[in-house]
Design a protein around this motif. Sequence first.
Motif, PDB file in Angstrom:
ATOM      1  N   UNK A  23       3.138  -2.973   2.601  1.00 54.04           N
ATOM      2  CA  UNK A  23       3.688  -4.432   3.163  1.00 54.04           C
ATOM      3  C   UNK A  23       5.344  -4.392   2.873  1.00 54.04           C
ATOM      4  N   UNK A  24       6.048  -3.325   3.075  1.00 52.30           N
ATOM      5  CA  UNK A  24       7.355  -3.148   3.010  1.00 52.30           C
ATOM      6  C   UNK A  24       8.204  -4.094   3.853  1.00 52.30           C
TER       7      UNK A  24
ATOM      8  N   UNK B 280       0.673  10.251   1.013  1.00 42.00           N
ATOM      9  CA  UNK B 280       1.060  11.731   0.503  1.00 42.00           C
ATOM     10  C   UNK B 280       0.465  11.921  -0.939  1.00 42.00           C
ATOM     11  N   UNK B 281      -0.458  11.099  -1.382  1.00 41.71           N
ATOM     12  CA  UNK B 281      -1.322  11.230  -2.482  1.00 41.71           C
ATOM     13  C   UNK B 281      -1.887  12.755  -2.743  1.00 41.71           C
TER      14      UNK B 281
ATOM     15  N   UNK C 149       5.057   3.923  10.756  1.00 41.72           N
ATOM     16  CA  UNK C 149       3.831   4.116  11.250  1.00 41.72           C
ATOM     17  C   UNK C 149       2.820   4.844  10.668  1.00 41.72           C
ATOM     18  N   UNK C 150       1.521   4.170  10.625  1.00 43.26           N
ATOM     19  CA  UNK C 150       0.526   4.804   9.814  1.00 43.26           C
ATOM     20  C   UNK C 150       0.929   4.761   8.174  1.00 43.26           C
TER      21      UNK C 150
END
Length: 145
Positions: A66-67, A105-106, A60-61
């Motif tokens: 597109x996994x 998490x960049x 979610x989020x």
Amino acid sequence: MTIEEITDYVTGLGGVLVLRPTEGSEAPEISWGDTFFYYAPDGVVPAGQPFATIVTKDYPGDETSGLNRPGSFRVNIAVSKSTFAEAGAATDASIEDTLVAHPVYAAANWLAVVNPASATEAPVRELLREAHDRARTRSERRAAE
């Protein structure tokens, strides 16, 4: 690269604890089927985040990769700020076999690759080695305190 090839490579670096939550485990259901790599030569999950993960589905989020496509996965790697800056990573997280800034998490200097293959195999191995080395150094520093 397959999930098993990545896992074999990372465990070969030494001192790695691999967590693979499964259905019915105490881990949150969303994590079932994913892989988490920690530097933990004593076999005890350390405080903090893993140094790398493999996710097999959208969270979610975090749907931009597109996994939920059959056979898709994403390897995520925590790197140094300088490595992150030097990577020149793309920002479209849906592109396969391309180094990208992690879609969530960049800001914490995580890089990612969806379905790594020939174009990213060498960089993924190098980044995983760096992430492992950083985690090992942190662990050794904590143990010396």
